[in-house]
Design an enzyme around this catalytic site. Structure first.
Site, short mmCIF file in Angstrom:
data_model
loop_
_atom_site.label_atom_id
_atom_site.label_comp_id
_atom_site.label_asym_id
_atom_site.label_seq_id
_atom_site.Cartn_x
_atom_site.Cartn_y
_atom_site.Cartn_z
N ARG A 100 88.32 9.35 65.83
CA ARG A 100 87.88 10.72 66.35
C ARG A 100 87.84 11.19 67.63
O ARG A 100 88.39 12.06 67.67
CB ARG A 100 86.67 11.02 65.41
N SER A 110 78.95 10.92 59.42
CA SER A 110 78.63 10.13 60.57
C SER A 110 77.20 10.14 61.02
O SER A 110 76.63 9.05 61.19
CB SER A 110 79.26 10.74 61.90
N ASP A 157 81.54 4.03 60.51
CA ASP A 157 81.39 5.19 61.39
C ASP A 157 81.76 4.59 62.67
O ASP A 157 82.40 5.45 63.31
CB ASP A 157 79.90 5.60 61.39
N HIS A 164 66.57 12.48 64.65
CA HIS A 164 67.97 12.33 65.17
C HIS A 164 68.30 13.82 65.67
O HIS A 164 68.25 14.63 64.96
CB HIS A 164 68.87 12.11 64.15
N LYS A 180 74.38 6.83 59.39
CA LYS A 180 73.64 6.06 60.37
C LYS A 180 72.11 6.22 60.02
O LYS A 180 71.59 4.98 60.13
CB LYS A 180 73.99 6.43 61.58
N1 URA Z 1 76.72 12.88 66.52
C1 URA Z 1 77.12 11.61 65.79
O1 URA Z 1 76.40 10.46 65.61
N2 URA Z 1 78.35 11.82 64.90
C2 URA Z 1 79.21 12.93 65.20
O2 URA Z 1 80.29 13.03 64.43
C3 URA Z 1 78.62 13.79 66.17
C4 URA Z 1 77.68 13.65 66.91
#
Ligand code: URA
Length: 447
Positions: A181, A196, A174, A95, A200
């Site tokens: 946000r 966040s 999220d 990621h 995931k």
């Molecule tokens: N990427 C994400 O998945 N979440 C965030 O808060 C910032 C970047």
């Protein structure tokens, strides 16, 4: 006493206003309070304005590692958790925290599959100035990214990898928090970014998680120190939630590779896999791949790992794997031999250097802004994008330039966007008299 705890356990006794008040005054939230908050945003009993107030209180007063872990845990538990154990117990996920020209996933996945390592990748779309892997893939005619969980698992089993758009059923809390946000200016705060990202990844079911954490002009976090802090927290939270996780921290001050956009980046990925390798793309992709080799036990020696990756490219195995992925997800594989099958911009405009010298810096954020104005990016999730728009940097860091020579090519269908884009490209390029020293992009790896 027992009765009191029973109330706490089931959340009946708690009120969101007390939790907001506690965080506003700098207090630390308990596990029950965080569970109550996540349950409340999922069942609708907590209003968006209350969530926004709590997010802002967190923004100013932070969260400790326990609070961040609980927040992540209950965000994971707010939805489905993918079980990939029937496919393998050695699955890798990668990621990136987001960058400019960041096409690394598209080289990493075929290399991993060619090395017989399973990867399962759920990705996002570009937002703000950063690009998204799903948008890049959707520039390939007919490529399908909205796979069901069953289709996704089946493809991982058959082809050792698959890539799909992040589903709403994984860590849905999220999705709700991120949407708020985004509109309340509470994105750039480390515990919220950490929970966040990690929620995931944990929900996506992989055993090993390799995080590609960026800092610099083109990243969310501007300094290496902040990226290190974020990485340490993400790695700690991931470990506490049972994952084998690490973070590779690298600079995103300049765009990665030469292409920034969507179809132009797909073309660059294919060229890389054909052996026309840009050194910055190689440094990041190979370092992430070697980290995955170490996690899965494939190679512990960096030299051996890098040699193996080079062989996967020179033998054509990694390119064949990318073709297999594109074909398995319905994409047109004639693009591999004919780039005109990818979306083509009607206007191609060359930006010329205004003095002699060497490229000392190319500011990633300015290039990203120019690309977005050309049509390659979106401001809101619902905006449409032009897959053919983008910029190709004909000159990169350390390369010589002559006054009047082309330094970048602009691709667009919006004639009225060219002048602004040209100005941004010229501002992005810093040209010095002397040749700059070679630089390494990797800052640190946190295990
Ligand atoms: N990427 C994400 O998945 N979440 C965030 O808060 C910032 C970047």
């Amino acid at each position: 006493m027992g009765f009191f705890y029973l109330f706490l356990e089931f959340g009946v006794y708690m009120k969101i206003i007390d939790i907001i008040e506690k965080k506003k005054k700098g207090g630390s939230l308990t596990e029950q309070e965080i569970k109550f908050f996540i349950d409340g945003i999922m069942n609708g009993s907590i209003e968006d304005y209350q969530t926004s107030a709590l997010l802002m209180a967190i923004y100013f007063n932070g969260m400790n590692i326990d609070e961040t872990t609980w927040l992540t845990k209950y965000m994971v538990e707010s939805g489905e958790i993918l079980d990939l154990s029937e496919i393998s117990k050695n699955i890798v996920d990668k990621h990136s925290t987001g960058g400019v020209g960041d096409k690394i996933t598209l080289m990493f996945l075929p290399l991993m599959a060619a090395a017989d390592i399973y990867t399962a990748k759920l990705s996002g779309r570009g937002l703000g100035h950063t690009g998204g892997t799903i948008d890049k893939l959707e520039s390939i005619p007919n490529f399908k990214t909205d796979l069901s969980i069953e289709e996704f698992k089946e493809k991982v089993k058959t082809h050792k990898t698959a890539i799909a758009a992040q589903t709403l059923s994984l860590a849905p809390a999220d999705g709700k928090l991120y949407a708020l946000r985004d509109v309340t200016s509470t994105v750039d705060i480390i515990p919220l970014i950490a929970s966040s990202v990690v929620s995931k990844k944990v929900a996506s079911g992989a055993d090993h998680i390799v995080l590609d954490v960026k800092y610099g002009s083109g990243a969310f976090l501007k300094t290496a120190q902040d990226a290190e802090k974020l990485s340490e927290i993400m790695v700690e939270v991931g470990k506490r939630l049972g994952r084998n996780i690490c973070a590779v921290i690298s600079s995103m001050n300049q765009p990665l590779g030469r292409a920034v956009g969507n179809s132009v980046e797909i073309q660059e990925v294919i060229e890389f896999l054909k052996g026309n390798i840009e050194s910055d793309l190689k440094e990041i992709t190979f370092t992430l791949a070697q980290t995955a080799f170490e996690k899965t036990g494939k190679f512990t020696s960096k030299e051996e790992g890098f040699k193996y990756l080079e062989d996967m490219i020179t033998s054509g195995k990694a390119l064949d794997k990318f073709k297999e992925i594109v074909e398995s997800q319905g994409g047109d594989i004639s693009i591999f031999d004919d780039y005109t099958k990818l979306p083509q911009a009607s206007i191609k405009y060359e930006v010329k250097a205004e003095k002699d010298g060497f490229v000392k810096n190319i500011d990633a954020l300015r290039i990203a802004k120019a690309c977005k104005n050309l049509g390659a990016g979106r401001e809101k999730k619902t905006d449409s994008i032009d897959y053919s728009a983008g910029i190709y940097l004909t000159q990169k860091y350390g390369e010589p330039v002559c006054n009047g020579e082309t330094i970048a090519v602009i691709y667009t269908n919006k004639e009225d966007s060219i002048k602004d884009a040209e100005n941004l490209v010229l501002e992005a390029f810093e040209i010095s008299e002397n040749e700059p020293e070679p630089i390494s992009l990797i800052y640190k790896i946190i295990h």
